[in-house]
Design an enzyme around this catalytic site. Structure first.
Site, short mmCIF file in Angstrom:
data_model
loop_
_atom_site.label_atom_id
_atom_site.label_comp_id
_atom_site.label_asym_id
_atom_site.label_seq_id
_atom_site.Cartn_x
_atom_site.Cartn_y
_atom_site.Cartn_z
N SER A 254 0.40 23.23 100.51
CA SER A 254 0.73 24.27 99.37
C SER A 254 2.15 25.18 100.32
O SER A 254 2.42 25.06 101.18
CB SER A 254 -0.36 25.39 99.55
OG SER A 254 -1.46 24.69 99.08
N GLY B 125 0.32 22.29 107.52
CA GLY B 125 0.11 20.91 107.54
C GLY B 125 -1.01 20.31 108.30
O GLY B 125 -0.72 19.98 109.49
N TYR B 126 -1.76 20.23 107.61
CA TYR B 126 -3.23 19.65 108.19
C TYR B 126 -3.57 18.44 107.44
O TYR B 126 -3.64 17.39 108.14
CB TYR B 126 -4.51 20.74 107.92
CG TYR B 126 -4.47 22.00 108.82
CD1 TYR B 126 -3.21 22.32 109.76
CD2 TYR B 126 -5.34 22.93 108.41
CE1 TYR B 126 -3.28 23.29 110.62
CE2 TYR B 126 -5.16 24.16 109.22
CZ TYR B 126 -4.44 24.35 110.19
OH TYR B 126 -4.37 25.71 110.92
N SER B 127 -3.74 18.45 106.25
CA SER B 127 -4.38 17.37 105.50
C SER B 127 -3.23 16.17 105.41
O SER B 127 -2.04 16.27 105.28
CB SER B 127 -4.72 17.67 104.03
OG SER B 127 -5.57 18.74 103.95
N GLU C 222 -10.81 33.59 109.50
CA GLU C 222 -11.32 33.66 107.95
C GLU C 222 -12.63 34.03 107.92
O GLU C 222 -12.89 34.71 106.90
CB GLU C 222 -11.11 32.49 107.43
CG GLU C 222 -9.82 32.33 106.73
CD GLU C 222 -10.02 30.99 105.66
OE1 GLU C 222 -9.75 31.04 104.64
OE2 GLU C 222 -10.29 29.93 105.92
C1 FAD Z 1 -4.94 23.34 95.66
C2 FAD Z 1 -4.96 22.86 96.81
C3 FAD Z 1 -3.83 23.40 98.03
C4 FAD Z 1 -4.31 22.68 99.30
N1 FAD Z 1 -3.52 23.23 100.21
C5 FAD Z 1 -3.49 22.74 101.45
C6 FAD Z 1 -2.70 22.94 102.52
O1 FAD Z 1 -1.91 24.08 102.26
N2 FAD Z 1 -2.59 22.40 103.62
C7 FAD Z 1 -3.66 21.42 103.86
O2 FAD Z 1 -3.31 20.98 104.78
N3 FAD Z 1 -4.26 21.01 102.93
C8 FAD Z 1 -4.28 21.47 101.52
N4 FAD Z 1 -5.09 20.99 100.67
C9 FAD Z 1 -5.84 19.86 101.11
C10 FAD Z 1 -7.44 20.41 101.18
O3 FAD Z 1 -7.86 20.86 102.20
C11 FAD Z 1 -8.15 18.85 101.05
O4 FAD Z 1 -7.98 18.53 99.61
C12 FAD Z 1 -9.59 19.00 101.29
O5 FAD Z 1 -9.98 19.06 102.50
C13 FAD Z 1 -10.37 17.39 100.56
O6 FAD Z 1 -9.70 16.60 101.22
P1 FAD Z 1 -9.24 15.17 100.21
O7 FAD Z 1 -8.47 15.82 99.22
O8 FAD Z 1 -8.82 14.17 101.04
O9 FAD Z 1 -10.91 14.59 99.66
P2 FAD Z 1 -11.87 13.84 100.29
O10 FAD Z 1 -12.03 14.30 101.69
O11 FAD Z 1 -11.28 12.36 100.30
O12 FAD Z 1 -13.15 14.14 99.29
C14 FAD Z 1 -13.23 13.45 98.29
C15 FAD Z 1 -14.45 14.01 97.60
O13 FAD Z 1 -15.46 13.29 98.39
C16 FAD Z 1 -16.41 14.11 99.01
N5 FAD Z 1 -16.56 13.93 100.50
C17 FAD Z 1 -15.87 13.55 101.57
N6 FAD Z 1 -16.66 13.66 102.55
C18 FAD Z 1 -17.85 13.94 102.00
C19 FAD Z 1 -19.02 13.88 102.99
N7 FAD Z 1 -18.90 13.87 104.43
N8 FAD Z 1 -20.45 14.19 102.42
C20 FAD Z 1 -20.22 14.30 101.22
N9 FAD Z 1 -19.02 14.36 100.40
C21 FAD Z 1 -18.00 14.04 100.86
C22 FAD Z 1 -15.67 15.51 98.76
O14 FAD Z 1 -16.57 16.89 98.50
C23 FAD Z 1 -14.78 15.25 97.73
O15 FAD Z 1 -15.72 15.58 96.43
C24 FAD Z 1 -5.08 21.68 99.31
C25 FAD Z 1 -5.91 21.11 98.23
C26 FAD Z 1 -5.86 21.70 97.10
C27 FAD Z 1 -6.66 21.06 96.04
#
Ligand code: FAD
Lengths: 386, 378
Positions: free
Chosen positions: A155, A121-123, A239
């Site tokens: 996840s 539970g990070y995001s 990792e």
């Molecule tokens: C299949 C899947 C499984 C996951 N499992 C987990 C999990 O188990 N636990 C958990 O905690 N999280 C999980 N996540 C979350 C994942 O870590 C986040 O989706 C990821 O960190 C991106 O955050 P966001 O979705 O909020 O996108 P955002 O951060 O909002 O990004 C949206 C877009 O903006 C771009 N962007 C953002 N900041 C910048 C920057 N500074 N410069 C340039 N571009 C930028 C990104 O590259 C992206 O294209 C999962 C995600 C997926 C898709």
């Protein structure tokens, strides 16, 4: 430059090979009992948590031995070592580094045995790439913490017994990284609700998790209060081994070559299409580069140097290749590409269609390509932060 | 397990870099390439004395007897500084003589090539621009023990300064009936001319052979049996060109990164903009990646026959990746400089031109991908 193994390393490799000869039936001849049997046997060998110290039940394997074990397993298409994926990937390493004795004894053996799953539970809805901005609220009440807020993209939340959770304990607005604390939370805690999210392939692998006055005993805090960011970083750094995750890509490439030979496209086998041929070997060249990059990183580690941001190189390759292989898989299938499982022209029961929609797990889940490029540009090339 | 260099190799790197920084910084390179020969004989001779030209040539014949992995270190540095010299051509020609020639032939040519007194070049390409022995048409007619060669070689590196050429010719009708002859530049029937070139640090020219007589003692190995050797020379050439590309691409990245840290627009260093920093990150990823492929290819080549298929595969992978990535690095490097990137004064354009030279040399990406596909079970 020398790729030879030492006599001890060779002996270990032979041990692994002998084990596989004895205990791993070929792909396709593995019966229903095989999974449990395999898990028990590799656990007995201490190959689950092979890199962890022996005191906590790990294998105490050296870096080289880890590489050998991974390589040999991959060559024979063996199933994974252990079944508690996130537990093995980062919860365990965090526990080993920051956990109390009691926490280690309580959780580590179960992770190794694969007794149940952990989720992460990070995001949060407002905190993805910028994870340190997370807002999930946490206050202390005697021997307990009280959590209110929301997590997302968690996840396998619905199949997990425990969660490693990041919360904000200090909201005074001091440096955003310092107010974060790491808690270990039981998923059946009162006030914790899991709502699965359907992804674009139609399955639900992740969920939203809501916290309403969820009480967590203070003894389930991992590390100190305010140390959560550090706990997370060092877990993610675990990792960062020099061993690149190229085996899965390699396996898929082999299967794609085979698919190309079996599939007709524009009146001839897809494997005869010059463009597709080039794309396949181009992807293979990148995978080989990943393998060799990994060997260079490993060499650095064997010399006692720490790895840092260079591991983003292979992460970026991996992400782009994951997309490219999916695209190749679809293009091989020509007009059948946009069909789905169940349609007669679709190969391999729709595996490749699902595969081609599965890349976000790698590409977005592990830090997006843009973020990897920022890391390289800022930490390695020394360009100013944006 | 060690996928890194030895202390001696790192020492060599430092020594070569120092030598080139002192004697051939880019201001100097720009002057050298304007001279008629296009390289500096004095520096060349010193490199010969230092044992760098003969680094991977056999000790018995004036070389130092080190391996290709060590040679890669040297070439990364010459690539980095765009050092103009017939080093690559000479090393490859010498390797042809070393791998196919008998003792007498090696003793006759290698010592001169090793210490820089003589310059060699391998002449393969003809009008059909193919590296495949089956496509080579320059005709050899047996005349007693001698061979009479007629035809042309269209693109021959360093032709204008070479003292001897290793010429591939057709000595029979079967596709693989190819032989290699060492032809002296003063041979009767040989005319050599220079091509105007885009990258002034890499000269090339062409050969016309008109009834040129080659004595049997200048045929390397058995007549008609050199096709495999030609293929191995392509592997070697591809790997060494890619090794120079590692150094050159890395330098282009450094120059552009430095510029991005200094140049300001919109009240900010341009390196803060992702449109600038992301291509730089991609360049870094690519350089590090084809670097790994190049090192591995050189290592495989050093293992000799036991790793021959692996060497051929690794060489193709290294060159395919390098050719494509370096070309993009050249373009992005210029583009990220803005207007000054287009000027003659700025150095980045020199690297762009080098990338144009490196791309086709010993096979472009498509050539190597096609080879890989055919060898890789497709
Ligand atoms: C299949 C899947 C499984 C996951 N499992 C987990 C999990 O188990 N636990 C958990 O905690 N999280 C999980 N996540 C979350 C994942 O870590 C986040 O989706 C990821 O960190 C991106 O955050 P966001 O979705 O909020 O996108 P955002 O951060 O909002 O990004 C949206 C877009 O903006 C771009 N962007 C953002 N900041 C910048 C920057 N500074 N410069 C340039 N571009 C930028 C990104 O590259 C992206 O294209 C999962 C995600 C997926 C898709």
């Amino acid at each position: 430059m020398d790729f030879k193994l030492s006599p001890e390393e060779e002996a270990f490799r032979d041990e692994v090979r002998a084990f596989l000869d004895e205990n791993l039936p070929p792909d396709g001849e593995r019966g229903p009992e095989f999974g449990a049997e395999w898990n028990r046997k590799v656990r007995e060998k201490r190959w689950v948590g092979f890199s962890w110290p022996e005191e906590v039940g790990g294998g105490g394997g050296s870096l080289m031995e880890q590489v050998i074990l991974k390589d040999e397993m991959a060559k024979r298409k063996a199933p994974s070592l252990g079944s508690c994926f996130m537990g093995l990937a980062w919860v365990g390493p965090s526990l080993i580094e920051y956990g109390t004795e009691a926490q280690k004894q309580r959780f580590v053996p179960d992770i190794l045995d694969g007794k149940y799953q952990w989720c992460t539970g990070y995001s949060e809805p407002g905190s993805g790439s910028d994870l340190a901005s997370l807002q999930c609220k946490c206050t202390r009440d005697g021997d307990e913490y009280v959590v209110n807020g929301q997590k997302i993209w968690t996840s396998i939340a619905m199949w997990s017994k425990w969660m490693i959770l990041l919360v904000r304990t200090d909201t005074t607005g001091a440096a955003k990284h310092d107010g974060i604390t790491c808690l270990l939370v039981e998923m059946d805690s009162p006030g914790l609700e899991v709502r699965p999210i359907k992804n674009m392939s139609g399955s639900s692998m992740f969920a939203e998790v809501f916290f309403t006055d969820v009480r967590v005993p203070v003894e389930n805090r991992l590390g100190e209060e305010g140390q959560g960011w550090q706990v997370t970083i060092s877990a993610l750094a675990h990792e960062r081994s020099g061993i690149a995750e190229f085996h899965g890509l390699m396996r898929n490439l082999d299967r794609l070559k085979d698919l190309a030979k079996r599939s007709m496209k524009n009146g001839r086998p897809a494997s005869e299409d010059p463009g597709l041929r080039r794309r396949l070997v181009r992807a293979e060249t990148k995978v080989e580069a990943m393998r060799l990059n990994g060997m260079r990183f490993l060499t650095k580690q064997l010399k006692g140097e720490k790895l840092s941001s260079e591991t983003s190189i292979n992460k970026l390759h991996r992400a782009l290749l994951e997309i490219e292989l999916g695209e190749i898989a679809l293009e091989i299938q020509g007009s059948a590409a946009p069909l789905w499982q169940g349609a007669a022209p679709v190969a391999d029961d729709g595996h490749w269609q699902r595969f081609a929609l599965g890349w976000p797990e790698v590409v977005i889940g592990g830090g997006t390509p843009n973020i990897q490029k920022n890391i390289i540009a800022e930490r390695i090339l020394g360009l100013p932060k944006d | 397990m060690n996928f890194g260099f030895t202390e001696e190799q790192e020492l060599l790197r430092a020594e070569v870099r120092k030598f080139l920084d002192q004697n051939a910084p880019l201001e100097e390179v720009r002057k050298i390439v304007e001279t008629p020969e296009g390289f500096d004989r004095h520096l060349w001779n010193r490199m010969g004395e230092l044992g760098w030209i003969g680094l991977a040539m056999p000790e018995a014949h004036g070389g130092v007897g080190l391996d290709f992995v060590t040679l890669v270190v040297l070439l990364e540095e010459t690539g980095r500084s765009l050092f103009p010299s017939p080093l690559l051509s000479t090393v490859i020609a010498a390797h042809a003589i070393q791998s196919l020639g008998d003792e007498a032939q090696q003793a006759r040519w290698l010592p001169g090539l090793a210490d820089g007194r003589a310059i060699g070049s391998l002449a393969l390409l003809e009008d059909n621009d193919s590296l495949d022995p089956a496509d080579m048409a320059l005709r050899g007619k047996a005349d007693g023990d001698d061979w009479i060669l007629s035809g042309s070689k269209r693109i021959v590196p360093d032709a204008g300064v070479a003292d001897c050429f290793v010429v591939a010719f057709r000595s029979g009708s079967s596709p693989d009936a190819i032989s290699l002859a060492v032809v002296d530049k003063d041979s009767v029937g040989l005319s050599v001319s220079d091509h105007p070139v885009m990258d002034l640090t890499k000269r090339s020219g062409q050969l016309q052979l008109a009834e040129l007589r080659v004595k049997s003692d200048a045929i390397l190995g058995e007549a008609g049996a050199a096709a495999d050797a030609v293929r191995s020379l392509v592997d070697l050439g591809a790997t060494l060109v890619a090794a120079e590309a590692v150094g050159a691409a890395e330098a282009a990245l450094e120059i552009t990164t430095r510029f991005a840290k200094e140049r300001e627009q919109f009240d900010s260093k341009i390196g803060r903009f992702q449109g600038v920093k992301h291509p730089l990150a991609e360049m870094y990823v690519d350089v590090e990646s084809f670097r790994s492929l190049v090192y591995y290819a050189a290592w495989c080549l050093d293992q000799g026959a036991s790793e021959a298929p692996a060497a051929s595969r690794a060489a193709s992978q290294a060159k395919a990746y390098a050719a494509e990535a370096f070309a993009r690095i050249g373009i992005d490097g210029v583009q990220l400089h803005g207007g000054v990137g287009y000027t003659d004064e700025y150095d980045i354009q020199l690297y762009l031109k080098r990338s144009k030279w490196a791309r086709p040399a010993f096979g472009d990406s498509d050539y190597h991908y096609d080879r890989l596909a055919a060898q890789g079970g497709l």
